[in-house]
Design an enzyme around this catalytic site. Structure first.
Site, PDB file in Angstrom:
ATOM      1  N   GLY A 260       0.808  -1.216   0.000  1.00  0.00           N
ATOM      2  CA  GLY A 260       0.000   0.000   0.000  1.00  0.00           C
ATOM      3  C   GLY A 260       0.841   1.267   0.000  1.00  0.00           C
ATOM      4  N   ALA A 261       2.148   1.132   0.254  1.00  0.00           N
ATOM      5  CA  ALA A 261       3.022   2.311   0.286  1.00  0.00           C
ATOM      6  C   ALA A 261       3.321   2.797  -1.132  1.00  0.00           C
ATOM      7  CB  ALA A 261       4.328   1.974   0.999  1.00  0.00           C
TER       8      ALA A 261
ATOM      9  N   PRO B  76       8.700   6.349  -4.639  1.00  0.00           N
ATOM     10  CA  PRO B  76       9.032   7.296  -5.713  1.00  0.00           C
ATOM     11  C   PRO B  76       9.706   6.584  -6.886  1.00  0.00           C
ATOM     12  CG  PRO B  76       9.652   8.188  -3.573  1.00  0.00           C
ATOM     13  CD  PRO B  76       9.277   6.752  -3.352  1.00  0.00           C
ATOM     14  N   ILE B  77       9.261   6.891  -8.098  1.00  0.00           N
ATOM     15  CA  ILE B  77       9.726   6.170  -9.286  1.00  0.00           C
ATOM     16  C   ILE B  77      11.163   6.530  -9.652  1.00  0.00           C
ATOM     17  CG2 ILE B  77       8.926   7.795 -11.092  1.00  0.00           C
ATOM     18  CD1 ILE B  77       7.738   5.154 -12.484  1.00  0.00           C
TER      19      ILE B  77
ATOM     20  N   GLY C 297      14.934   7.592  -7.962  1.00  0.00           N
ATOM     21  CA  GLY C 297      15.726   7.679  -6.743  1.00  0.00           C
ATOM     22  C   GLY C 297      17.185   7.945  -7.070  1.00  0.00           C
ATOM     23  N   LEU C 298      17.953   8.269  -6.034  1.00  0.00           N
ATOM     24  CA  LEU C 298      19.397   8.471  -6.192  1.00  0.00           C
ATOM     25  C   LEU C 298      20.116   7.170  -5.885  1.00  0.00           C
ATOM     26  CD1 LEU C 298      21.807  10.588  -6.531  1.00  0.00           C
ATOM     27  CD2 LEU C 298      21.898  10.550  -4.019  1.00  0.00           C
TER      28      LEU C 298
ATOM     29  N   ASP D 159      18.680   5.161  -2.635  1.00  0.00           N
ATOM     30  CA  ASP D 159      18.991   3.734  -2.668  1.00  0.00           C
ATOM     31  C   ASP D 159      20.418   3.513  -2.181  1.00  0.00           C
ATOM     32  OD1 ASP D 159      18.303   0.893  -3.914  1.00  0.00           O
ATOM     33  OD2 ASP D 159      20.384   1.379  -4.440  1.00  0.00           O
TER      34      ASP D 159
ATOM     35  N   TYR E 130      28.109  -1.101  -0.123  1.00  0.00           N
ATOM     36  CA  TYR E 130      28.673   0.111  -0.740  1.00  0.00           C
ATOM     37  C   TYR E 130      29.620   0.832   0.218  1.00  0.00           C
ATOM     38  CZ  TYR E 130      24.629  -0.600  -3.885  1.00  0.00           C
ATOM     39  OH  TYR E 130      23.695  -1.127  -4.734  1.00  0.00           O
TER      40      TYR E 130
ATOM     41  N   LYS F 112      20.183  -2.836   1.524  1.00  0.00           N
ATOM     42  CA  LYS F 112      20.225  -4.233   1.093  1.00  0.00           C
ATOM     43  C   LYS F 112      21.081  -5.064   2.037  1.00  0.00           C
ATOM     44  CE  LYS F 112      20.088  -2.236  -3.493  1.00  0.00           C
ATOM     45  NZ  LYS F 112      20.952  -1.056  -3.355  1.00  0.00           N
TER      46      LYS F 112
ATOM     47  N   HIS G 200      20.333  -8.624  -1.232  1.00  0.00           N
ATOM     48  CA  HIS G 200      21.109  -8.041  -2.335  1.00  0.00           C
ATOM     49  C   HIS G 200      21.359  -9.045  -3.469  1.00  0.00           C
ATOM     50  CE1 HIS G 200      24.186  -4.565  -3.004  1.00  0.00           C
ATOM     51  NE2 HIS G 200      23.724  -5.000  -4.142  1.00  0.00           N
TER      52      HIS G 200
END
Length: 316
Positions: A10-11, A14-15, A17-18, A44, A49, A78, A111
């Site tokens: 349901g959330a 945003p299409i 992202g960074l 993201d 990383y 991840k 991941h």
């Protein structure tokens, strides 16, 4: 044009992202701040990383300065392969949360489907240079992920770099508590992932495209590798719209209802990459770009080809 995609929880995600893979710790704090200033609400990241503390610093600064509230942001991380043992999943998530200085993640992904030997080495290798497995199976890892939802540490869970058979294994798991809400895979015009995207979307699983620009800064790039940003066919489409190649490459997944996470540490490019909601690729142009597919991977994870759960030997 919708700027979010609805998850099966349901959330709204945003299409755009960074992305923060390969963003150096010294630069990524400023990149996150520049992105949030430019309008990004989705960041993201990932444990592997090795820059989550600095990502968190950028996020915290913007919250403290009143630019955004925590609930306006959509933060993704991840679980790394060395934490696939079910009891370790929570530890790994808590480490990420403490680095980011957050009390919950909006989305947490496994991941890779492959578990690696636990320890301080992120890529434990044997004498032949192959990653060492930890003999876990991702279905038990998934149970650890479900526990994070119940504990309130994460709002949604998903996977990354899984193939169709591996996704099906989760969906068909006896006693499944939560379906994956999202899958993140490499996706760009040289690897269009048509079958996988259609399958996931048909199952109510949203798709995020990583390396949408072909990841020109990947450490293992070879001079003879194809370059998406330099592709004359993409440049031609860009010129027609008075846009850059990068903007066309970011717009392409958006029109497939695929979430996209271009990485940059340059404030000007971060802004430019967000200017993709004021033009539309024609059906013809979308068809043309889909025709560039050559099943070429930026991230083949070549150290793990012999792992029992290596995902890319399957057709999709």
């Amino acid at each position: 044009m919708a700027t979010t995609v609805k998850l099966n929880t349901g959330a709204d995600m945003p299409i755009l992202g960074l992305g923060t893979w390969k963003s150096p710790p010294g630069k990524v704090t400023e990149a996150v701040k520049a992105a949030i200033s430019a309008g990004y609400r989705h960041i993201d990241g990932a444990f592997v990383y090795q820059n989550e503390a600095e990502v968190g610093e950028g996020v915290q600064t913007m919250i403290k300065d009143g630019v955004v509230k925590r609930e306006d942001l959509f933060i993704v991380s991840k679980l790394w392969c060395t934490f696939h043992g079910k009891p370790m999943v929570r530890q790994a998530c808590e480490k990420t949360l403490s680095d980011l200085k957050l009390d919950y993640l909006d989305l947490y992904l496994i991941h890779w489907p492959m578990g690696f030997q636990a320890g301080t080495e992120l890529f434990p290798l044997d004498s032949a240079g192959e990653t060492i497995s930890d003999d876990t199976h991702f279905l038990e890892t998934w149970e650890g992920m479900e526990e994070l939802v119940d504990a309130g540490l994460v709002k949604a869970i998903g996977v990354s770099n899984f193939n169709k058979e591996q996704i099906e294994a989760i969906l068909n798991k006896p006693g499944l508590k939560y379906k994956p809400a999202n899958i993140q895979v490499e996706c760009h015009p040289y690897l269009i992932q048509e079958k996988l995207i259609n399958y996931c979307q048909s199952q109510g699983i949203t798709v995020t495209a990583y390396s949408p620009l072909g990841s020109p800064d990947r450490p293992w790039a070879k001079p003879e590798d194809p370059s998406l940003l330099e592709d004359p066919n993409i440049k031609a489409i860009a010129e027609k719209h008075k846009k850059t190649s990068a903007q066309v490459l970011i717009r392409f997944p958006i029109q497939r209802n695929v979430i996209v996470i271009p990485k940059s540490i340059t404030p000007q490019r971060i802004q430019e990459n967000f200017q993709v909601f004021d033009f539309e690729l024609s059906e013809e142009e979308m068809k043309t770009i889909l025709g560039f597919n050559r099943n070429w991977r930026v991230c083949p994870m070549q150290w793990s080809t012999k792992h029992k759960d290596y995902p890319f030997n399957a057709e999709f």
